[in-house]
Design an enzyme around this catalytic site. Structure first.
Site, PDB file in Angstrom:
ATOM      1  CG  ASP A 163      42.741  54.282  18.107  1.00 13.52           C
ATOM      2  OD1 ASP A 163      42.248  55.358  18.495  1.00 13.52           O
ATOM      3  OD2 ASP A 163      43.917  54.163  17.711  1.00 13.52           O
ATOM      4  CD  GLU A 174      37.232  59.611  18.772  1.00 16.62           C
ATOM      5  OE1 GLU A 174      38.243  59.510  19.474  1.00 16.62           O
ATOM      6  OE2 GLU A 174      37.158  59.126  17.629  1.00 16.62           O
ATOM      7  CG  ASP A 220      45.611  60.604  18.430  1.00 15.82           C
ATOM      8  OD1 ASP A 220      45.800  59.656  19.212  1.00 15.82           O
ATOM      9  OD2 ASP A 220      45.156  60.458  17.284  1.00 15.82           O
TER      10      ASP A 220
END
Length: 669
Positions: free
Chosen positions: A381, A384, A451
């Protein structure tokens, strides 16, 4: 000046050098720089494959030209260094560089930003009627991205994979992890790197879209074969707070006779962010938990974040060893985030995934604290990485300055876990990632859409996003079924949305239920734990629909694995736009709200509240059967498809044996 060099063509003019080389079947690679070309900038391409390309340099005239012929593609280089790519058999232009101005500059522009770095532009011609697909995952709701400006930067739900597929029959990889943008304008295409040192791009062609995807997959790395257990249902929520809570959910699936392939321990299961281990107060015996789950046929996936809190037991050592991402100015702090046991946010750092020593350090912790306990599924998770504020230009990675290499981070993060698993003797490797870059697929990276909102509008956007991911070379993809942010369990509209989203999710490469449901239940960190999110959490009517869909996916699993084999061997994504299989049907190129799942299933998701039917275009060249009614329709036409809430809106290619219709076994309660 044009000359042959090492099986390619090199042009020099002034201080600029351009090299064109054959690079895989029907493909060429182009690099351009000032004075010299570099080999120390990371990219997605592997070693240059062997080639039988033919090179011809004609310098008999006053304006020398060169041609490099590599199968179906021919690269032409003029005496001014301008490049043009054509189909070898017909001479038809696929793509050509264009000047920014008739006098100066040319198609390539290097504007100094200081210390040997440049704002770089690469320009190509625009073509009437061209459609552009791929370029990663975005929330703009477009499938055809011609006319859009796409930022080349990694953000939550905005994933940069700089590969585009054109309806003109070519694919182009911008083989640079630099932050920038691509402008797909009506008067030209412009790729921009904000601060970098050279241009690097790769062009391929083929007789159809599937061939182009095959070439791209071969050049950047094939996806592994998906583990069979991963083709089933994944249960997740934000978040199961204890070992017993998670086990009780898995046991309830077992008691009800429902299939469950994966269940997820989300973030905050750790002691502190960056400890990469279970909190023993809440997860007292993870090894026993994994054993019990596996006896039920369920794998445990754990959330592993790349961020490190100053409260972590690993922080000081990682800082001392230089394993954290550095900054050009200020301390190595990259975001503020909540940590376990403290009410205030803390200033966290990210480990440097581009540093082999840092990857080895993090993997060693994961191996000792998870793999050795039996955990073998990884949720990477916030990869990025989720820096706040998003100023890559202030970061300094092992691989180079953030502005030049920052977009490669998620691929390198996945690489660390892939290589670690393989070294540990594990052959089934899958990591669920929130971001990706070109080549992530070769490391067993599955991408999910981040998300996203829990709305019908968001569902509509996911269809386009997922298809562009497929055209970007990532075959393993999924969404948070029902959306991530919110979702009122008592709302009739949300309950219907959940059913419609689940109907869509059944025909995604991975089937995963996740979300941050209302009401939020964590007193210390109210934004860290949501309400129940199991298939029975939304009332008996919704549960009845979802139970049937779970068993539909179970019936489909052999078909799913057939498509995963095609992805592994040929780079053909399981979920894909209609035009991939029907490139000669002009109308198929314009369909944005339906897709093919494998060659035989046409999926037409319902994305409007209250809708009980929808129009569907059936591509020409096949006949299509409604699996629920048996009615057969001719291709090349629009039909109105009945879509009651209890029925997944799909059609099956006539003659194909795909088990859509059916019902849950009576033993499933």
């Amino acid at each position: 000046m044009l000359h042959e060099i090492d099986g390619g063509i090199e042009w020099r003019g002034g201080h600029q050098v351009v090299r064109v080389e054959p690079w895989g079947a029907d493909s060429v690679r182009v690099r351009a720089g000032l004075s010299r070309l570099r080999s120390d900038i990371p990219g997605a391409l592997g070693d240059r494959p062997a080639s039988e390309a033919k090179i011809r340099i004609d310098d008999d005239s006053g304006a020398p030209t060169a041609r490099l012929v590599n199968g179906e593609i021919t690269a032409e280089v003029g005496d001014d260094g301008m490049l043009r790519f054509v189909r070898t058999a017909t001479g038809a232009e696929l793509l050509a560089e264009r000047r920014a101005h008739f006098w100066w500059p040319g198609p390539r522009v290097f504007s100094s930003t200081g210390n040997g770095y440049y704002r770089i532009e690469q320009r190509f011609a625009a073509y009437a009627g061209e459609r552009v697909f791929g370029l990663g995952q975005h929330t703009h709701g477009l499938l055809d991205q011609k006319g859009a400006v796409i930022d080349l930067v990694q953000r939550n739900a905005e994933v940069t994979i700089p590969f585009l597929f054109s309806s003109r029959g070519y694919g182009l990889l911008w083989n640079s992890p630099a932050v920038g943008r691509v402008e797909l304008a009506g008067n030209g295409t412009r790729w921009v790197a904000d601060s970098a040192r050279q241009i690097d791009y790769w062009v391929t062609t083929g007789p159809d879209p599937a061939a182009v995807l095959d070439h791209y997959s071969a050049a950047t790395g094939r996806a592994p074969m998906l583990p069979e257990w991963a083709s089933g249902f994944w249960q997740s929520k934000l978040r199961y707070k204890t070992q017993e809570e998670l086990l009780e959910v898995a046991r309830e699936y077992k008691r009800r006779g429902l299939p469950l392939s994966v269940i997820v321990s989300d973030f905050f299961h750790w002691t502190h962010l960056g400890d990469w281990r279970f909190d023993p107060a809440e997860w007292p015996d993870p090894a026993a938990m994994v054993r019990e789950l596996r006896e039920m046929g369920t794998e445990l996936m754990v959330s592993v974040w790349p961020s490190v809190s100053p409260l972590s037991e690993n922080y000081d050592e990682m800082l001392r060893q230089g394993l954290l991402v550095a900054t050009e100015q200020g301390p190595p702090v990259h975001a503020d985030w909540a940590d376990k046991g403290v009410a205030a946010k803390v200033q966290v750092s990210f480990y440097d995934a581009t540093n082999p020593r840092a990857r080895a350090y993090v993997w060693d912790k994961a191996r000792r604290n998870y793999l050795d306990l039996g955990v073998r599924v990884w949720w990477l998770d916030a990869c990025e990485p989720e820096i706040k504020p998003g100023h890559q230009e202030n970061l300094r990675y092992h691989a180079g300055p953030g502005a030049e290499v920052g977009n490669i981070y998620p691929a390198e993060h996945a690489r660390g876990f892939y290589e670690g698993m393989r070294e540990a003797g594990e052959t089934d490797v899958i990591t669920l990632c929130r971001s990706a870059w070109a080549g992530s697929q070769r490391y067993g990276a599955a991408l999910w859409s981040g998300d996203i909102a829990a709305t019908f509008a968001s569902l509509r956007a996911q269809i386009r996003a997922g298809l562009n991911v497929a055209m970007s070379g990532i075959p393993w993809w999924t969404t948070d079924i029902g959306g991530f942010h919110g979702g009122d369990q008592e709302s009739p509209e949300y309950r219907e949305l959940l059913v419609r989203w689940f109907q869509y999710g059944v025909f995604c490469p991975l089937l995963r239920l996740h979300g941050f449901r209302e009401p939020f239940v964590d007193e210390l960190h109210p934004q860290m734990s949501g309400g129940p999110n199991e298939v029975w959490s939304y009332g008996e009517e919704v549960y009845g629909h979802l139970r049937e869909l779970l068993f539909l996916r179970e019936r489909l699993r052999p078909y799913v694995m057939e498509q995963m084999r095609a992805a592994h061997e040929r780079g053909l994504p399981p979920m894909r736009p209609l035009f991939v299989d029907f490139p000669d049907d002009d109308r198929a190129w314009a369909v944005e709200d339906a897709f093919l799942f494998g060659p035989d299933v046409l999926v037409a998701p319902v994305t409007e509240y209250g809708a009980r039917e929808r129009e569907v275009y059936l591509p020409a060249g096949a006949r299509w059967r409604d699996p629920w009614t048996g009615e057969v329709h001719a291709g090349g036409a629009v039909i109105r498809l009945a879509a009651p809430l209890e029925r997944a809106p799909v059609l099956v290619r006539e003659g194909a044996d795909v088990p859509i219709a059916g019902s849950a076994p009576k033993s499933a309660r």
